[in-house]
Design a protein around this motif. Sequence first.
Motif, PDB file in Angstrom:
ATOM      1  N   UNK A 399       0.777  -1.162  -0.045  1.00  0.00           N
ATOM      2  CA  UNK A 399       0.294   0.126  -0.020  1.00  0.00           C
ATOM      3  C   UNK A 399       0.973   1.286   0.051  1.00  0.00           C
ATOM      4  N   UNK A 400       0.456   2.222  -0.788  1.00  0.00           N
ATOM      5  CA  UNK A 400       1.126   3.465  -0.803  1.00  0.00           C
ATOM      6  C   UNK A 400       2.192   3.709  -1.926  1.00  0.00           C
ATOM      7  N   UNK A 401       2.821   2.751  -2.450  1.00  0.00           N
ATOM      8  CA  UNK A 401       3.844   2.735  -3.258  1.00  0.00           C
ATOM      9  C   UNK A 401       3.549   3.163  -4.515  1.00  0.00           C
ATOM     10  N   UNK A 402       2.265   2.719  -5.374  1.00  0.00           N
ATOM     11  CA  UNK A 402       2.068   3.106  -6.466  1.00  0.00           C
ATOM     12  C   UNK A 402       1.642   4.622  -6.425  1.00  0.00           C
ATOM     13  N   UNK A 403       0.911   5.219  -5.422  1.00  0.00           N
ATOM     14  CA  UNK A 403       0.482   6.295  -5.459  1.00  0.00           C
ATOM     15  C   UNK A 403       1.699   7.278  -5.374  1.00  0.00           C
ATOM     16  N   UNK A 404       2.631   7.048  -4.928  1.00  0.00           N
ATOM     17  CA  UNK A 404       3.713   7.911  -4.622  1.00  0.00           C
ATOM     18  C   UNK A 404       4.407   7.744  -6.167  1.00  0.00           C
ATOM     19  N   UNK A 405       4.655   6.780  -6.947  1.00  0.00           N
ATOM     20  CA  UNK A 405       4.975   6.718  -8.133  1.00  0.00           C
ATOM     21  C   UNK A 405       4.260   7.675  -9.024  1.00  0.00           C
ATOM     22  N   UNK A 406       3.117   7.786  -8.903  1.00  0.00           N
ATOM     23  CA  UNK A 406       2.127   8.467  -9.903  1.00  0.00           C
ATOM     24  C   UNK A 406       2.460   9.844  -9.418  1.00  0.00           C
TER      25      UNK A 406
END
Length: 458
Positions: A399-406
Motif C-alpha cells: 500500500x502507498x507505493x503506487x500512489x507515490x510513483x504517480x
Amino acid sequence: METQHFDRFDDPVVAADVAHHLHPFTDYAEMREQGTRIITHAEGHYIYDSNGNKILDAMAGLWCVNVGYGRQELIDAATEQLNKLPYYNTFFKTSNTPAAELSQRLIDIAPEGISHVFFANSGSEANDTIVRMIRHYWALEGKPQKQKIISREYGYHGSTMVSASMGGMSGMHDQACRLPDFEHIKPPYGFLYQGNMDEETFAEVSANWLEEKITELGADHVAAFIAEPIQGAGGVIIPPKGYFERIQDICRRHDILFVADEVITGYGRTGEWFASKTMNLKPDLMATAKGLTSGYQPMSAVLVGERVAEKLISDGGEFYHGFTYSGHPVAAAVALANLKVIEDDGLIEKVRNDTGPYLAEALQRLADHPMVGEVRSFGLLGAVELVEHKDGPKHFAQQGHAAVVVRDHAINMGMMIRAVRDGMILSPPLTYERADIDATIDILHKALDAAMDTLKLS
C-alpha cells in the motif's frame, strides 16, 4: 553538523536546508540523500522552484490557498496593518480592530447557532482548544466523567499530542501520539466498506458504528464526537447521503457534543461558506483554519455554538487557555481581506455552480483507466483510487507505493498533487478555471500511464 557536508548539492540554499532544517512529515534520511525542492515564488495557480520549474498547484498549498497566489488585496491588508499595529496580544480583555471585526464577520457567515469565536494559529491549535472547551464545559455541567472523545480512522485533526491522539492516523499514533480517552470508529469509506450495500443502507450501517462505540463506552463517559464533513488528509472520504443526519441524531439522543472539523472544508471549498451549510450540519463547535487567510498568514478560528459559549460565559470564570498570537492583528486583517475576495469574486457560487460540477465531470475521464478503481469529488475536493487490477478490484499488495510513483510522475510533468495510501488527492484553489481542471486531468492521466510502465503493470 556543518553545511559544507552537503556540498554535493549545487544550490547552497538546498545544502543549508538539508543540513539544518527538520521538515514536517518528512523522512529525514531520504531528504538528506535526495535534497529538497526550494519554492521561490508563486503566481495565480502556479508555484516556481529554484530550478526554474513551473508547477500547477492542484493542492492549493496544503488545502489552503483558496484565492490563489499573489493577491494584492491580501498583501496590501497585511502591509497596512503592519504599519498601523504589527502586534499586540488579546489577553486580559485587550483586543484590536481587525480581530473584533473578524469575529463579527465570521458569525455572519457561520451556520445557525454559532455565536462566538476563539482565535488560534493552526488547525491543530484549534482542535486542542476544542478539547479544552469540551472538557471544561462538561465539568461546569457537573459531569466531569464525560471525558472520552470519539473520532474516526483516517481522520486528521492536527499534529499536536492532543490533536494527533484525537485523529485516526495510525502512523502518528505509533510515534507515541496516543493519549488516553480518545476513541476511534471506522469511517464511512465506501470504496473499502460499502460492498454491495446501497447508499441508504451503508449510511445506516456506518453511522451505527458510532452508536456501537457509545454503547461500549457508556454515554455518561462520552463527551463529544468529532468529524470532518469530508475527510481530507485521510483520502477525501465522502460520506453517503443520510450519514450525518443519523450521526447528529445519535449525538442528540446520547447528549454528546457534535464537533465539525472544517479546517479543510471551510471558506468555500464545498460551494458554501462551510460544508456544515452544504450538508445541513448543526455542530456545537467548529474548527476552521487554512482557507480563513488562504495561507497568507497563520490563523485559525474555533467557532463556538450557543450551548457551549453560554456555559463558559455564565459559569466558567477565567478560561486558562490561549496563545501569544491569538487574534493577531495582521492575520485578522488578512483574513478579512481574504473573505472579501472570496465574496466579491463570487468564488463560492463558482465552485457550487461551475467548477465543482465540472471537476466531477472531468474526473470521469479517468474512470476507465486500468489503474483507477474509483473517482469521486465534492465541491473542489477530488480523489482517484488506484488499483492493481480493476477486476475485484485487486488492491496493491504494497500500500502507498503506487500512489507515490504517480505523484512523482505528476510533479515531474509540472503538477503538484498529493498521494494518500493508494489514492491521488486534489484540492485546487477556488479560483481554478475549467481550463485548469482540464490541464490537471490531462497531466494526471499521463502520470497514470507513466506509472503503469514504472510499475510494470499490463
